[in-house]
Structure formats: structure tokens, C-alpha cells
Design an enzyme around this catalytic site. Structure first.
Site, PDB file in Angstrom:
ATOM      1  N   HIS A  53      -1.989 -11.887  -8.857  1.00 30.84           N
ATOM      2  CA  HIS A  53      -1.970 -10.713  -9.720  1.00 30.84           C
ATOM      3  C   HIS A  53      -1.124 -10.929 -10.963  1.00 30.84           C
ATOM      4  O   HIS A  53      -1.050 -10.064 -11.826  1.00 30.84           O
ATOM      5  CB  HIS A  53      -1.463  -9.495  -8.947  1.00 30.84           C
ATOM      6  CG  HIS A  53      -2.410  -9.059  -7.873  1.00 30.84           C
ATOM      7  ND1 HIS A  53      -2.293  -9.482  -6.576  1.00 30.84           N
ATOM      8  CD2 HIS A  53      -3.516  -8.270  -7.918  1.00 30.84           C
ATOM      9  CE1 HIS A  53      -3.271  -8.953  -5.857  1.00 30.84           C
ATOM     10  NE2 HIS A  53      -4.027  -8.225  -6.646  1.00 30.84           N
ATOM     11  N   SER A  96     -13.158 -15.257  -4.172  1.00 33.12           N
ATOM     12  CA  SER A  96     -13.733 -14.974  -5.484  1.00 33.12           C
ATOM     13  C   SER A  96     -13.103 -15.854  -6.556  1.00 33.12           C
ATOM     14  O   SER A  96     -11.941 -16.239  -6.470  1.00 33.12           O
ATOM     15  CB  SER A  96     -13.538 -13.504  -5.844  1.00 33.12           C
ATOM     16  OG  SER A  96     -12.161 -13.171  -5.879  1.00 33.12           O
ATOM     17  N   CYS A 120      -3.799  -8.569   3.060  1.00 33.79           N
ATOM     18  CA  CYS A 120      -2.847  -8.693   1.949  1.00 33.79           C
ATOM     19  C   CYS A 120      -2.170  -7.360   1.646  1.00 33.79           C
ATOM     20  O   CYS A 120      -2.658  -6.295   1.996  1.00 33.79           O
ATOM     21  CB  CYS A 120      -3.553  -9.203   0.698  1.00 33.79           C
ATOM     22  SG  CYS A 120      -4.927  -8.191   0.129  1.00 33.79           S
ATOM     23  N   LYS A 149       0.821  -1.208   0.000  1.00 28.08           N
ATOM     24  CA  LYS A 149       0.000   0.000   0.000  1.00 28.08           C
ATOM     25  C   LYS A 149       0.861   1.266   0.000  1.00 28.08           C
ATOM     26  O   LYS A 149       1.881   1.352   0.681  1.00 28.08           O
ATOM     27  CB  LYS A 149      -0.920   0.009   1.221  1.00 28.08           C
ATOM     28  CG  LYS A 149      -1.923  -1.142   1.250  1.00 28.08           C
ATOM     29  CD  LYS A 149      -2.909  -1.072   0.107  1.00 28.08           C
ATOM     30  CE  LYS A 149      -3.859  -2.255   0.091  1.00 28.08           C
ATOM     31  NZ  LYS A 149      -4.789  -2.239   1.210  1.00 28.08           N
ATOM     32  N   CYS A 191      -4.677 -14.105  -2.787  1.00 32.34           N
ATOM     33  CA  CYS A 191      -5.829 -13.213  -2.746  1.00 32.34           C
ATOM     34  C   CYS A 191      -6.941 -13.821  -3.592  1.00 32.34           C
ATOM     35  O   CYS A 191      -6.812 -14.960  -4.069  1.00 32.34           O
ATOM     36  CB  CYS A 191      -5.416 -11.818  -3.261  1.00 32.34           C
ATOM     37  SG  CYS A 191      -6.479 -10.465  -2.716  1.00 32.34           S
TER      38      CYS A 191
END
Length: 760
Positions: free
Chosen positions: A703, A442, A652, A122, A735
């Protein structure tokens, strides 16, 4: 004579309709060339500069645009791409750039970690993710990219007056990661500064008057060695003879205020929204003729600026500076949506309370005109009316949650049994094998899913048909997981547009935009909800979908919820009450959902909190207060679960080691975390702390389209088992998998399941 100028630290990159996302994903699919992508980026930049010029800004900002991430841009600018990627001489700069961002797909790397993307974490306390530079003892720096200089030339050719922007050298090193024992990133500063000097010389030669150099780490509690490095560094940079605007944001300067004001730069930008209490001191300390730039318009939130408060803050500064002052947004507008234009779904009254990026440019122009005297006081009337209407609206306050918390008594934030007792009950209930496998929640949001959702939203698909379509997708996800051999299943979240938006749409006190997209990283954009009033849950939100999924399998299916702090952090939050009060309102709403899931027979419930660390204040003195109310909000949510109900949480893309006691105090039965990009390094802190509950370190990076082999995953699990007792280890991706395709998802999960079997 007043000399007021306006500028911004940065502007949204993605475009009014996410044009950058479209161009990037087309290129990554192979549907467009590098030149097609570069042309699309050039057109976006030209459009954004034109908007800034049309709003009357005295400078357009150049260097804030990025095809993926501005920190990664600096890695290429200064020629410090990690050697581990093994880039070939003929490989294009753009291909190398995306390999660092998304992982190297050439299959040429002998060691699994060689091709892994740069770590992602982040950007300070925002939901933007930056790519972490990697430094070794052999890292060298030189000017290796023409991108910034080409963009300056583009803007100049369009007739704009340019202010270039660079990430400051100390912040660049601070944000990076040292690879290799004993390396201090600060030791690299002497090598880095000459490269910065050459960039400044090049910009001066191009005719650039001002360069904004961002050093937001001046808002941190810096070690003395880093503080000591600022003055000699900026003395060296000042030799280029170009005017430097040192920019800080996100945090008060506090003990670094005098240091920032003393640095040999031509100007200083400060965050007048996050640190209004420091404006007078900065004004006094910053010697004339240095320029003071005040970030008076909020670059992080979407509420309209109160013009009277702004004028009252700016007028005395203008007088003290002899009529000279720069006005700006507090930080880059990267963090807010593009424009309110075309927002037909918003309630008109609520829309009148808001200002997005384009509207904030107008706010700067209005404040400048009033302060200069070219506009009268009456020009502020519309803004005043909107601010007053919001403050007096009966739609904002609906009830008092404190009374409900008090009525819950000791059970408000406490599970009914200690973890050891819960663990035994849960193992007896679920009989999971060693190294149990699961996913974060997801699954791929396929074109079919998106088309059905879009048709339902525009009225082209009846509710009963939409529900049938989503149930079919859930059945498909369950069947695929059964075939793969996963131990704990998820329903796949086909019905969810976003992990925050989905819940917010079903809660009172939330509002939503049609096009309020904000970049999270690369092509990933989110549409943050707006919390404008008290939050409450009118009815169950996930129970029917989850119960349907559980009916399709004998294996446990997790109920999937977003935690209160993530619901808070990933929204634009009302600023008329403490954030802690809003968090507690959300916690009680999600708690009701936990209770209803449990009553419906769901035995495992995941309450995601990826934003817990993100919300941590940048100053340590404020940590304890934040962590106290933030972790309590999670416990209030989870405390509805009985001892035999297993509560998971997920975090995460953040550093957790400095708040491990507070994470442990959340008392989730299982925590899953992102660790693959760091090659399990992030897990070391959990081991040293002797984290007491179960943990699932992510074993592959979702990712990146790169599919890990079973051997890659086994290697990571063996590393994990050296620091966490194997009996407490879970096996899962980093994730959620919504952005991936089914082919790569199934291939990666098959290898993950095989790796777990090998470990058993």
C-alpha cells in the site's frame, strides 16, 4: 408537544463520483498542489452538508470528513505523530499526514522501519481500514491541528447548525498500539484527557451546541480497568460545558448498558439495528432530560427500512421520553454507497428495494414526519410496497443447498489426506526451493487494461478482441515473472475489476451497481455486490484464463479464487436468511470452480479469505458459532482439491492471534498474511501457537510506493525464521499489487527474489 430531531453519525466522504479519490491521486502524482486538494475537499464537504440540510436534518455533522482516515486525523489533532518518522519542522501537516498513511518517501530514514506507514487494520467488523496509532511511554498530547475547527467555521459560514464529531478518548487509545515493553495504553489516558478538554473548549467557543463522541468499544467485552475509566473520564470532559452525545454502534451494550446510561453526558446514541432488543432498557435506564438518539435506519446495509417495524419500535420510546427523541442512522453512512441516483444498470424492481446514503436521509425525514403527525400514514405506502415486493419476490429463493451438502457426505468439508501426507506429495510434484517466492495474485491494473475493460463494457470492443487483449496482458505478466525469477506464478488478474465483483458477476443471486462505491481506505474504493437471492454458479469462471496462463510457463501458475466468507463480507448481504446459509451457498459455488481448475491441470489454487477475521462478532460469546460455520464454509470450498493439489489462502490487515486454532482448522496448505507494517510482530502468534502448515509472511507493504531493499527484506525474513521453521516459510508481498505501477512492482519483486536467494 413532540420534539423529534434528526442527525447522522457521519456521511460518505468520497463524493457522488469518487471526487475525493480523483483529487487525492492527482495530488500524490504531483499533478496538483496541496491547496488544490484542500479546495476539492472543501467543495465536497459543502456539497454533503447541503444534502443533509436539504433532507431536513436538524444538524449537519462536521468532523466526519477525512482525506485518508479519521483515526489518523486524531493522531494529528492530538499531536501524537510517531517520533520514528523524524518529521522536519518545515514539513507541512499534509505531507506528514500522507507519510504516516503511505510511508515516508524522502529516503531520510536510517532504519527500514522508520519510514514505514502506520499499520492498517479493520475498523471493527467492517471492510473499512483505519491507520493504527502508535503510543510509547514518551507519547504526549496537545491540540496540534486546526483542521476540525476550520471545518466547523466552514459549515457555520454556510449557515448550518453544527454537530461536531470526535472519536472518544478511550476508543482512540484502545485502537492504538503500544510500542515498548510494559506500556499499558490506558496509562496514557490521564495525559490525553486535557487535550480533549481543550478541543471541547475550542468548539464551545465557536458556538457548537453538540459534540458527538464515538465510543464504540462500549460494545466490546472490556477489561474492568477500561470500564472503570469511563465515568471519571467523562466527568472531566463534561466540565467543558458543551453538550456531549456519546455514540455507540455495531454491537449491543450488554453489561455496559447501565454504564453508558449513567455517564455524565447530555445524550446517548445507540444502534437500534444491531441491538433492537436493548432499546427499551436503554430508554428506561437513560434518565431524563438526557437525549436518546436511536439509530433506526441501517447504516451498514442497503435494504430499504421497513417503515412499520421502525414505527413500532420508535412509538413507545417516544411516549416514554415525553415526546422527545432523536432519530438517526445506526452508524456513519461511510459504509454504504452515496446515492441510487443515476443507477441505470440496476433492475428497477431490485432498485426499489434499496436505499443508499442520500435515500437514508430521506427515510429519516419520512419517519420524523409520520411520528410528528405532519405526514399521514399514507406517506408510508411506497416504502411498504417495496418491502412487501421484496419479501414476496420469486427471484430470491431458487433451491436448497442443504441437500447437496448432505449428498457429499464426509467429503463435504474434509481434505482427502492429512497435511504431512499432502506436503510430501506436493513437494514431489512441484520441487520448490527453500523460501519459495510468489505474489498474492494481482498485478498492476494499467490504464491500458482499464481502457480495454471500459470499452468492452460499453460495447466499443468486441468480446473476441477483449479476450485477445487480456490474454496479451496475461502473457506479459507471466513473462515479467519469469524474468524476475519468481517460483510460483500468477496470471495477474488483468480481466478482473475486483476480487469480489468479478466472481459475483458470474454467479446467480448477485446484482451490481454502476456507481455504488464505498471507501475502503484512503483513495481505495470498492463497489460491493448485492446478494439478493440464492447463490449458484452457472458455469466456470476462471478456468480458461488460468489454463492460458499455465500454458505459457513450465512453472506452476496459481488459480486465484475469492473465498466464501470474503464474498459474503464484502457484499451487501440479504437479511432474510442467516448469513451462514448464504455463506454455504457461496462455498458450494466456489467449490465447483476448485474442482474444474484441478481437472484442467492447475496444481496450486489460492482461495483468498482476507475477511474471515473481519466477520468475527465483537462479542466473544458469539465467536464460536461464527467461526464454526465460517471455517466450515472454507473447508467445503477447499475439500474439492486432491492431496497433491496445493491449496493456499490469504489473509490481511487484521489481528489473527486470538483465532489461530480456527485458522489452523481451515487446513490450507499455505497461508499468506500481512506482516510488514508490524515488522513481523503479527507472526509471533503463529510461532507461539506452532502453526502446523506452511506460511508466507508479507515482506513488504504494497500500500506504500516505497520500494524495499533486499537487505530490508532479509532482515524481516530472518525475524520470521526465528519463529517459523524455515522449511515452512514462503516469501511474498503483503497483498495484491493491482494498485501499484509496474516500475515499482518490478523493482520491489526483484529485491524480494534476491532476498530469498540470500536466505537460501
Amino acid at each position: 408537544m413532540k420534539n423529534i430531531q434528526t442527525h447522522i453519525p457521519g456521511f460518505p466522504r468520497i463524493g457522488a463520483r469518487r471526487e475525493l479519490k480523483t483529487a487525492l491521486e492527482s495530488h500524490w502524482r504531483g499533478d496538483s498542489s496541496e491547496q488544490d486538494l484542500l479546495d476539492a475537499a472543501s467543495a465536497l464537504r459543502a456539497r454533503h452538508w447541503a444534502l443533509q440540510a436539504a433532507a431536513g436534518l436538524d444538524y449537519v455533522t462536521v468532523g466526519d470528513f477525512s482525506l485518508y482516515d479519521h483515526v489518523a486525523d486524531h493522531v494529528q489533532l492530538f499531536g501524537c505523530e510517531p517520533v520514528r518518522f523524524g518529521f522536519e519542522p518545515g514539513q507541512s501537516a499534509l505531507a506528514r499526514y500522507f507519510a504516516m498513511a503511505r510511508g515516508d518517501q524522502r529516503g531520510c530514514c536510517n532504519h527500514a522501519q522508520q519510514g514505514h506507514a502506520l499499520e492498517m487494520t479493520k475498523w471493527f467488523d467492517t471492510n473499512y481500514h483505519y491507520l493504527v496509532p502508535e503510543f510509547t511511554a514518551d507519547t504526549s498530547f496537545h491540540v496540534a491541528s486546526e483542521r476540525l475547527f476550520d471545518e466547523v467555521a466552514e459549515a457555520q459560514a454556510l449557515g448550518h447548525k453544527v454537530k461536531a464529531v470526535l472519536l472518544g478518548p478511550l476508543t482512540f487509545l484502545w485502537l492504538g498500539k503500544a510500542r515498548g515493553a510494559g506500556l499499558d495504553r490506558l496509562d496514557l489516558l490521564e495525559r490525553l484527557l486535557p487535550a480533549y478538554g481543550k478541543v471541547l473548549n475550542r468548539l464551545k467557543a465557536q458556538g457548537v451546541d453538540w459534540v458527538q463522541i464515538d465510543e464504540p468499544i462500549l460494545g466490546f467485552d472490556l477489561p474492568q480497568a477500561w470500564r472503570n475509566a469511563f465515568e471519571p473520564s467523562y466527568w472531566l470532559l463534561s466540565q467543558a460545558g458543551i453538550k456531549l452525545m456519546l455514540a455507540t454502534y455495531f454491537s449491543p451494550l450488554e453489561e455496559n448498558l447501565g454504564l453508558a446510561c449513567r455517564l455524565p453526558v447530555a445524550g446517548l446514541h445507540v444502534d437500534g439495528v444491531r441491538a433492537p432488543q436493548e432499546l427499551t432498557s436503554v430508554c428506561d435506564w437513560l434518565a431524563l432530560p438526557k437525549v436518546l438518539s436511536v439509530g433506526i435506519v441501517d447504516g451498514r446495509n442497503i435494504w430499504r427500512t421497513d417503515p412499520d417495524l421502525a414505527i413500532r419500535a420508535l412509538a413507545p420510546l417516544l411516549e416514554r421520553r415525553g415526546g422527545a427523541l432523536w432519530l438517526s442512522t445506526s452508524c456513519s453512512l461511510l459504509h454504504v454507497p452515496f446515492s441510487l441516483e443515476g443507477e441505470t444498470t440496476l433492475d428497477p424492481e431490485l432498485a426499489s428495494w434499496l436505499a443508499f446514503a442520500r435515500e437514508k436521509l430521506g427515510e429519516l425525514a419520512l419517519l420524523k414526519a409520520v411520528l410528528e403527525g405532519s405526514a399521514g400514514d399514507e406517506a408510508l405506502a411506497p416504502a411498504r410496497a417495496a418491502v412487501a415486493a421484496r419479501a414476496g419476490s420469486g427471484r430470491v429463493h431458487r433451491g436448497d443447498v442443504a441437500a447437496r451438502v448432505q449428498s457429499l457426505g464426509a467429503a463435504a468439508d474434509r481434505r482427502g489426506a492429512p497435511f504431512a501426507e499432502r506436503e510430501a506429495l506436493q513437494q514431489a510434484r512441484f520441487a520448490l526451493p527453500a523460501y519459495p517466492t510468489t505474489t498474492i495474485g494481482s498485478f498492476p491494473q494499467t490504464p491500458r487494461i482499464r481502457a480495454a475493460r471500459a470499452a468492452f463494457r460499453r460495447g466499443g470492443l468486441a468480446a473476441v478482441d477483449y479476450q485477445a487483449a487480456m490474454k496479451a496482458e496475461i502473457a506479459d505478466a507471466i513473462a515479467r515473472q519469469e524474468a524476475l525469477g519468481l517460483d510460483v506464478l500468477v496470471h495477474g488478474e488483468a480481466e478482473r475489476n475486483d476480487m469480489v465483483e468479478y466472481f459475483g458477476e458470474q454467479l446467480d443471486g448477485y446484482a451490481f451497481t454502476a456507481n455504488g462505491w464505498v471507501q475502503s481506505y484512503g483513495s481505495r474504493c470498492v463497489k460491493p455486490p448485492i446478494i439478493f437471492g440464492d447463490v449458484a454458479r452457472p458455469q466456470p469462471m476462471t478456468v480458461a484464463w488460468t489454463v492460458h496462463a499455465q500454458s505459457l510457463s513450465r512453472k506452476p501458475v496459481k488459480g486465484m479464487l475469492t473465498g466464501p466468507i470474503t464474498m459474503l463480507q464484502w457484499s451487501f448481504v440479504r437479511d432474510d436468511q442467516p448469513r451462514s446459509a448464504t455463506a454455504l451457498q457461496i462455498a458450494l459455488a466456489i467449490r465447483d470452480e476448485v474442482a474444474d481448475l484441478q481437472a484442467a491441470g492447475i496444481g496450486i489454487i489460492q482461495i483468498d479469505e482476507p475477511a474471515l477475521r473481519e466477520g468475527l462478532p465483537l462479542r466473544r460469546a458469539q465467536w464460536d458459532a461464527y467461526l464454526a460455520w465460517a471455517t466450515r464454509a472454507f473447508r467445503v470450498t477447499a475439500a474439492a482439491a486432491d492431496a497433491a493439489t496445493q491449496v493456499h489462502t490469504h489473509m490481511c490487515y487484521a489481528e489473527f492471534n486470538d483465532i489461530l486454532p480456527q485458522i489452523a482448522a481451515m487446513d490450507a496448505d499455505v497461508i499468506t498474511i500481512e506482516t510488514s507494517r508490524s515488522d513481523m510482530e503479527l507472526l509471533d502468534g503463529f510461532g507461539k501457537y506452532s502453526y502446523p502448515n506452511q506460511i508466507g509472511p508479507g515482506v513488504y507493504d504494497i500500500h506504500s510506493p516505497r520500494v524495499p531493499s533486499a537487505e530490508d527484506i532479509v532482515r524481516l525474513l530472518k525475524k520470521a525464521a526465528q519463529v517459523i521453521p524455515p522449511a515452512r516459510l514462503w516469501v511474498n508481498p503483503d497483498c495484491g499489487l493491482k494498485t501499484r505501477g509496474w516500475a515499482e512492482t518490478e523493482a520491489a519483486l526483484a529485491n524480494m527474489v534476491e532476498a530469498a536467494k540470500m536466505m537460501r
